[in-house]
Design a protein around this motif. Structure first.
Motif, PDB file in Angstrom:
ATOM      1  N   UNK A  97     -60.586  11.254  41.866  1.00  0.00           N
ATOM      2  CA  UNK A  97     -60.373  12.443  41.036  1.00  0.00           C
ATOM      3  C   UNK A  97     -58.912  12.542  40.624  1.00  0.00           C
ATOM      4  N   UNK A  98     -58.018  12.243  41.566  1.00  0.00           N
ATOM      5  CA  UNK A  98     -56.574  12.287  41.272  1.00  0.00           C
ATOM      6  C   UNK A  98     -56.232  11.297  40.156  1.00  0.00           C
ATOM      7  N   UNK A  99     -56.775  10.093  40.239  1.00  0.00           N
ATOM      8  CA  UNK A  99     -56.511   9.075  39.214  1.00  0.00           C
ATOM      9  C   UNK A  99     -57.069   9.498  37.854  1.00  0.00           C
ATOM     10  N   UNK A 100     -58.239  10.107  37.875  1.00  0.00           N
ATOM     11  CA  UNK A 100     -58.852  10.577  36.628  1.00  0.00           C
ATOM     12  C   UNK A 100     -57.991  11.671  35.984  1.00  0.00           C
ATOM     13  N   UNK A 101     -57.508  12.594  36.792  1.00  0.00           N
ATOM     14  CA  UNK A 101     -56.640  13.672  36.283  1.00  0.00           C
ATOM     15  C   UNK A 101     -55.342  13.090  35.741  1.00  0.00           C
ATOM     16  N   UNK A 102     -54.783  12.135  36.498  1.00  0.00           N
ATOM     17  CA  UNK A 102     -53.516  11.514  36.092  1.00  0.00           C
ATOM     18  C   UNK A 102     -53.641  10.828  34.726  1.00  0.00           C
ATOM     19  N   UNK A 103     -54.734  10.091  34.528  1.00  0.00           N
ATOM     20  CA  UNK A 103     -54.907   9.339  33.294  1.00  0.00           C
ATOM     21  C   UNK A 103     -55.207  10.237  32.095  1.00  0.00           C
ATOM     22  N   UNK A 104     -55.784  11.416  32.366  1.00  0.00           N
ATOM     23  CA  UNK A 104     -56.185  12.289  31.258  1.00  0.00           C
ATOM     24  C   UNK A 104     -55.175  13.397  30.967  1.00  0.00           C
ATOM     25  N   UNK A 105     -54.046  13.391  31.656  1.00  0.00           N
ATOM     26  CA  UNK A 105     -53.058  14.464  31.500  1.00  0.00           C
ATOM     27  C   UNK A 105     -51.802  13.948  30.813  1.00  0.00           C
ATOM     28  N   UNK A 106     -51.323  14.697  29.831  1.00  0.00           N
ATOM     29  CA  UNK A 106     -50.060  14.378  29.163  1.00  0.00           C
ATOM     30  C   UNK A 106     -48.936  15.107  29.903  1.00  0.00           C
ATOM     31  N   UNK A 107     -48.207  14.384  30.731  1.00  0.00           N
ATOM     32  CA  UNK A 107     -47.197  15.017  31.583  1.00  0.00           C
ATOM     33  C   UNK A 107     -45.909  15.369  30.830  1.00  0.00           C
ATOM     34  N   UNK A 108     -45.849  15.016  29.557  1.00  0.00           N
ATOM     35  CA  UNK A 108     -44.698  15.461  28.752  1.00  0.00           C
ATOM     36  C   UNK A 108     -44.924  16.869  28.237  1.00  0.00           C
ATOM     37  N   UNK A 109     -46.178  17.311  28.273  1.00  0.00           N
ATOM     38  CA  UNK A 109     -46.506  18.642  27.740  1.00  0.00           C
ATOM     39  C   UNK A 109     -46.934  19.641  28.815  1.00  0.00           C
ATOM     40  N   UNK A 110     -47.334  19.136  29.975  1.00  0.00           N
ATOM     41  CA  UNK A 110     -47.838  20.033  31.032  1.00  0.00           C
ATOM     42  C   UNK A 110     -46.750  21.014  31.474  1.00  0.00           C
ATOM     43  N   UNK A 111     -47.153  22.286  31.640  1.00  0.00           N
ATOM     44  CA  UNK A 111     -46.191  23.330  32.040  1.00  0.00           C
ATOM     45  C   UNK A 111     -46.502  23.936  33.401  1.00  0.00           C
ATOM     46  N   UNK A 112     -47.711  23.737  33.893  1.00  0.00           N
ATOM     47  CA  UNK A 112     -48.068  24.275  35.216  1.00  0.00           C
ATOM     48  C   UNK A 112     -49.102  23.379  35.876  1.00  0.00           C
ATOM     49  N   UNK A 113     -49.234  23.532  37.197  1.00  0.00           N
ATOM     50  CA  UNK A 113     -50.169  22.720  37.982  1.00  0.00           C
ATOM     51  C   UNK A 113     -51.360  23.583  38.383  1.00  0.00           C
ATOM     52  N   UNK A 114     -52.553  23.305  37.866  1.00  0.00           N
ATOM     53  CA  UNK A 114     -53.725  24.103  38.254  1.00  0.00           C
ATOM     54  C   UNK A 114     -54.091  23.881  39.721  1.00  0.00           C
ATOM     55  N   UNK A 115     -54.729  24.880  40.327  1.00  0.00           N
ATOM     56  CA  UNK A 115     -55.218  24.739  41.697  1.00  0.00           C
ATOM     57  C   UNK A 115     -56.592  24.090  41.695  1.00  0.00           C
ATOM     58  N   UNK A 116     -56.782  23.115  42.558  1.00  0.00           N
ATOM     59  CA  UNK A 116     -58.098  22.496  42.727  1.00  0.00           C
ATOM     60  C   UNK A 116     -58.933  23.320  43.697  1.00  0.00           C
TER      61      UNK A 116
END
Length: 490
Positions: A97-116
């Motif tokens: 799940x972590x790898x899937x989130x990592x690959x689908x997230x643009x970390x240049x635009x992310x502003x907050x970390x959602x809670x799992x």
């Protein structure tokens, strides 16, 4: 092997476990190797057995609920033999799940970390065994007794009082107390753990119970580490390119293959320019992600700590209150069994020195009588003060004056049945009576007019002349019904 308890009897500690193949396995209390939790129907377990399908080792599984945050299905539970295998499966599922989130997230635009997983759910999971122990309080009736005992002071003496009851009256079975004892065992294990919790590192608990289960957070950590690695690679390449430029410039200055080295130099400078941009980009991204990570940790560590303490305090109070209720119910049950016991009436209570019901408080006092009160350890000192305080508040003293042992014993038991704190002294002789009324203040003195060595009025007058018992109340016992040698009333 994994299984589920389908039958269990508290009375004899025997139960039956079913496995994935619908085979049944017997176990007894000697095979149960989990001090924190007692067996119950419906509980998922991990066990080992011998060739005759008799379980030799059984304990509660760490997995009691499936789906959702556990990432483990009930089918997974039955397909795997051990909890260790399930933890590995759970870890692999979380990593995916972590790898899937990592690959689908643009970390240049992310502003907050959602809670799992919600904060409160992670803490509830951490205190799972304690919540399970508390749930068994529903099996006990809430005591209506105004006096709720403190388990912490009386814990050591509950078993002693029960053993004394069972030893003196063979008609009473220990199974009559199995409900209270099993709940106390569950709660006591949870209560003992609280001393361990006080010494734990809260940051480590936060790390293991909260951060490791936050997949979005873990994906950000992967992104942060990758950006750092990319920055380090760009930095190493930049240093290598700078060395190459110096080398090429020296060759050009030395007129060695000027055209060829000039081309190489331009190519290296262009790559250096790109590497500097990449290094700057990854440095900025790494700094940004690190800042997000630290803010996330700081924010939720504070919230986790506050909620942890709140839930910890709530559970502690529940467990402590439950143990207080348990030990009070146990004591009441022992008390009522003794009062109704023919064996105690014919044996224990016939002895004049046995002036109290041998319940838990009785054995605390017996223990304290043999200790030097000036040299008590902290634990004994607290118990001594507690018992003294509670007895001073609730205890009453009574005196029976009679030369008839049977009559005196009957009245003693009746008075003791009115309140478990009552103390009943018996005076069969004038010397004993005179010593008692001179040394002890009595709330009420009963005189048996048919079996006394002098006129009751004289006894009352003599007693009231003593300052210690000048306010004592007196009562004349009613005439007893005499029986003939055939056991019939005359």
């Amino acid at each position: 092997m994994h299984g589920r308890i389908v039958r269990y009897l508290n009375s004899n500690g025997k139960g039956v476990v079913i496995n994935a193949s619908k085979m049944l396995f017997d176990f007894n209390k000697e095979a149960w190797h989990d001090k924190k939790v007692m067996p119950m129907v419906g509980m998922y377990v991990e066990f080992r057995c011998n060739e005759t399908h008799q379980i030799t080792d059984c304990k509660v599984s760490k997995f009691q609920e499936f789906g959702g945050n556990t990432m483990i299905s009930e089918a997974d539970f039955w397909r795997h033999d051990t909890d260790e295998e399930l933890f590995t499966l759970q870890s692999n599922a979380r990593d995916a799940i972590v790898q899937k989130i990592y690959k689908s997230t643009d970390y240049t635009k992310i502003t907050e970390i959602p809670l799992t997983i919600k904060l409160v759910d992670t803490i509830k999971t951490y205190f799972h065994q304690e919540f399970l122990a508390i749930s068994f309080l529903n099996d006990l009736p809430v005591t209506k007794d105004e006096i709720l005992f403190d388990y912490a002071h009386l814990k050591r003496f509950g078993v002693k009082a029960l053993d004394n009851l069972l030893f003196n009256d063979k008609t009473i079975a220990k199974d009559d107390f199995i409900g209270e004892l099993s709940v106390m065992t569950r709660l006591d294990s949870a209560f003992s753990d609280f001393s361990r919790y006080n010494n734990l590192n809260l940051k480590q608990i936060f790390q293991d119970s909260f951060l490791l289960k936050q997949c979005h957070y873990q994906a950000l950590v992967v992104a942060m580490n990758n950006s750092r690695d990319s920055q380090n690679l760009a930095q190493k390449r930049t240093n290598a390119l700078k060395s190459d430029i110096l080398l090429l410039e020296r060759r050009i200055q030395a007129n060695l293959d000027v055209d060829k080295n000039t081309q190489k130099l331009n190519k290296v400078k262009k790559e250096l320019e790109e590497m500097l941009k990449a290094e700057k980009y990854y440095s900025g991204l790494s700094a940004r992600l690190t800042d997000m990570k630290e803010k996330f940790e700081s924010h939720y560590l504070k919230s986790f700590s506050e909620l942890y303490q709140k839930i910890y305090t709530r559970i502690y109070k529940k467990v402590k209150s439950g143990l207080d209720i348990c030990v009070t119910i146990l004591d009441d049950k022992i008390y009522h069994k003794i009062i109704k016991s023919v064996a105690f009436s014919k044996g224990f209570f016939k002895i004049p020195e046995n002036d109290r019901v041998p319940n838990i408080i009785y054995f605390v006092e017996q223990y304290m009588e043999h200790l030097n009160k000036d040299r008590l350890n902290e634990k004994d000192a607290l118990a001594y003060r507690y018992v003294n305080t509670i007895c001073k508040k609730h205890r009453k003293y009574f005196l029976i004056i009679s030369t008839n042992e049977k009559r005196a014993t009957e009245i003693k038991v009746k008075i003791l049945s009115q309140n478990k704190f009552n103390v009943v002294k018996t005076a069969y002789k004038n010397t004993v009576y005179f010593a008692m009324v001179n040394e002890m203040r009595f709330d009420r003195i009963y005189i048996d007019p048919e079996n006394v060595w002098k006129n009751p009025n004289e006894l009352i007058k003599e007693t009231k002349a003593l300052k210690i018992n000048e306010n004592a109340k007196f009562a004349l016992l009613p005439s007893s019904i005499k029986e003939n040698r055939f056991g019939f009333a005359d």
